[in-house]
Motif scaffolding. Structure first.
Motif, PDB file in Angstrom:
ATOM      1  N   ASP A  45      -6.204   3.070   4.782  1.00 11.46           N
ATOM      2  CA  ASP A  45      -4.935   2.546   4.264  1.00 11.46           C
ATOM      3  C   ASP A  45      -5.227   1.908   2.912  1.00 11.46           C
ATOM      4  N   PHE A  69      -5.165   7.681   0.013  1.00  9.16           N
ATOM      5  CA  PHE A  69      -5.735   8.691   0.905  1.00  9.16           C
ATOM      6  C   PHE A  69      -6.355   9.871   0.173  1.00  9.16           C
ATOM      7  N   ASP A  89       1.137   9.610   8.336  1.00 11.07           N
ATOM      8  CA  ASP A  89       2.458   9.057   8.666  1.00 11.07           C
ATOM      9  C   ASP A  89       2.921   8.398   7.366  1.00 11.07           C
ATOM     10  N   GLN A  96       5.378  -3.925   5.806  1.00  9.96           N
ATOM     11  CA  GLN A  96       5.502  -3.939   4.337  1.00  9.96           C
ATOM     12  C   GLN A  96       6.975  -4.092   3.960  1.00  9.96           C
TER      13      GLN A  96
HETATM   14  C1  LIG Z   1       4.508   4.547   7.941  1.00 11.58           C
HETATM   15  S1  LIG Z   1       3.129   3.505   7.742  1.00 11.58           S
HETATM   16  C2  LIG Z   1       2.026   4.043   8.970  1.00 11.58           C
HETATM   17  C3  LIG Z   1       2.209   3.372  10.276  1.00 11.58           C
HETATM   18  C4  LIG Z   1       1.122   3.718  11.276  1.00 11.58           C
HETATM   19  N1  LIG Z   1       1.109   5.123  11.615  1.00 11.58           N
HETATM   20  C5  LIG Z   1       1.298   2.881  12.524  1.00 11.58           C
HETATM   21  O1  LIG Z   1       1.475   3.472  13.593  1.00 11.58           O
HETATM   22  O2  LIG Z   1       1.220   1.651  12.424  1.00 11.58           O
HETATM   23  C6  LIG Z   1       2.366   4.124   6.315  1.00 11.58           C
HETATM   24  C7  LIG Z   1       1.086   3.419   5.911  1.00 11.58           C
HETATM   25  O3  LIG Z   1       0.398   4.274   5.042  1.00 11.58           O
HETATM   26  C8  LIG Z   1      -0.062   3.577   3.920  1.00 11.58           C
HETATM   27  N2  LIG Z   1      -0.042   4.525   2.827  1.00 11.58           N
HETATM   28  C9  LIG Z   1       1.041   5.166   2.321  1.00 11.58           C
HETATM   29  N3  LIG Z   1       0.656   5.987   1.337  1.00 11.58           N
HETATM   30  C10 LIG Z   1      -0.685   5.873   1.229  1.00 11.58           C
HETATM   31  C11 LIG Z   1      -1.652   6.485   0.399  1.00 11.58           C
HETATM   32  N4  LIG Z   1      -1.322   7.366  -0.547  1.00 11.58           N
HETATM   33  N5  LIG Z   1      -2.947   6.155   0.578  1.00 11.58           N
HETATM   34  C12 LIG Z   1      -3.301   5.256   1.548  1.00 11.58           C
HETATM   35  N6  LIG Z   1      -2.422   4.631   2.348  1.00 11.58           N
HETATM   36  C13 LIG Z   1      -1.125   4.946   2.193  1.00 11.58           C
HETATM   37  C14 LIG Z   1       0.874   2.418   3.743  1.00 11.58           C
HETATM   38  O4  LIG Z   1       0.207   1.345   3.121  1.00 11.58           O
HETATM   39  C15 LIG Z   1       1.284   2.102   5.196  1.00 11.58           C
HETATM   40  O5  LIG Z   1       0.458   1.118   5.740  1.00 11.58           O
END
Ligand SMILES: C[S@@+](CC[C@H](N)C(=O)[O-])C[C@H]1O[C@@H](n2cnc3c(N)ncnc32)[C@H](O)[C@@H]1O
Length: 283
Positions: A45, A69, A89, A96
């Motif tokens: 993350d 990512f 996801d 957030q």
């Molecule tokens: C929808 S939430 C995921 C929730 C997780 N699946 C759960 O069950 O708790 C998306 C997460 O992905 C992270 N995120 C979004 N885009 C990202 C990226 N390009 N690289 C790394 N992390 C990312 C965000 O910081 C957030 O914490």
């Protein structure tokens, strides 16, 4: 979408797992609980608060990577890592979104921030208060899918009122530029556009998807959840292009139409109504 994700990833004891958007481990906790393979699993993350929350998994031997990512995927490829399951996801997590200091929402007043990674320089404040007119219009049209005429009206008002200091001020300004009845708040799309731009969400997705097949073991599965049409279109096109490679295809699509959340889940979590899950398996 936990049940739906479990149904397509089918976690089994001993399998390795890569979560590219681990967040607050709703999915990761359930999946790692089933595989019990903490040591060959990786949680990624870009948000430092999420990574702090994931520490208990780190203590069990799971590798925690605080990075975007794309960067994490490149690093894992360089190390020759492969996984039985990968989850993306996309978008923001509820914590957030709910914390007004993060500036993602106009439900409460917060500063215009919107960075998932708080160490990044670019904030929504910089974009709204310092970007030139045409660049702002382009962002609202491209990432918010707003009509150019409405986007231009909003941007002209922003330019008149700058500096804009908070999320509610911006949301009210956007609302004042429309008289049309809408089911959602008129600022929704423009807030989405700013968030996507600030975090380069589309660029990240486009660069990372081609790396996913290389990170999967043969027979491994990937699940991708998106929350708006821009993302879903990219995922759909990527899977279709892979499929069209015929004998050279690395992925087989598991569901031709996207899986959506159940009525039950939508009634307890409104965000789930726009979630779309696509999945594929490594050939
Ligand atoms: C929808 S939430 C995921 C929730 C997780 N699946 C759960 O069950 O708790 C998306 C997460 O992905 C992270 N995120 C979004 N885009 C990202 C990226 N390009 N690289 C790394 N992390 C990312 C965000 O910081 C957030 O914490």
């Amino acid at each position: 979408m936990l049940n739906e994700v479990l149904a397509v990833l089918q976690p089994a004891l001993g399998q390795s797992y890569l979560d590219l958007t681990a967040g607050y481990a709703g999915h990761a906790g359930a999946i790692l609980g089933l595989t019990e393979n903490y040591k060959h699993s990786v949680l990624v993350d870009r948000d430092e608060c999420a990574i702090s929350h994931l520490k208990p998994f780190g203590e069990k031997g799971t590798d925690l990577i605080r990075s975007d990512f794309y960067g994490a995927a490149l690093k894992l490829l360089e190390c020759g890592k492969k996984f039985d399951m990968i989850l993306m996801d996309l978008g923001v997590s509820s914590p957030q979104f709910d914390l007004k200091e993060r500036g993602f929402s106009f439900a409460k007043d917060g500063k215009l921030d919107m960075r998932m990674d708080s160490s990044q320089d670019l904030t929504a404040e910089e974009v709204v208060n310092h970007f030139p007119k045409q660049k702002l219009v382009d962002i609202f049209v491209k990432y918010g899918e707003e009509k150019p005429k409405f986007a231009t009206k909003v941007v002209e008002e922003i330019l008149r009122k700058r500096p804009i200091s908070g999320t509610i001020e911006l949301a009210e300004l956007i609302k004042s530029k429309t008289h049309l009845y809408q089911k959602t708040h008129p600022a929704t799309q423009i807030f989405q556009a700013l968030r996507i731009f600030v975090n380069d969400e589309i660029g990240e997705l486009e660069k990372t998807l081609p790396l996913v097949p290389e990170l999967l073991e043969r027979g491994g599965r990937v699940a991708i959840i998106s929350f708006h049409s821009l993302e879903d279109r990219i995922v759909k096109e990527f899977l279709k292009t892979e499929h069209a490679r015929g004998l050279e295809a690395r992925l087989k699509i598991l569901n031709k139409t996207p899986i959506v959340a159940s009525e039950n889940e939508i009634s307890s979590n409104l965000r789930a109504r726009s979630a779309k899950l696509r999945a594929a398996t490594r050939i």
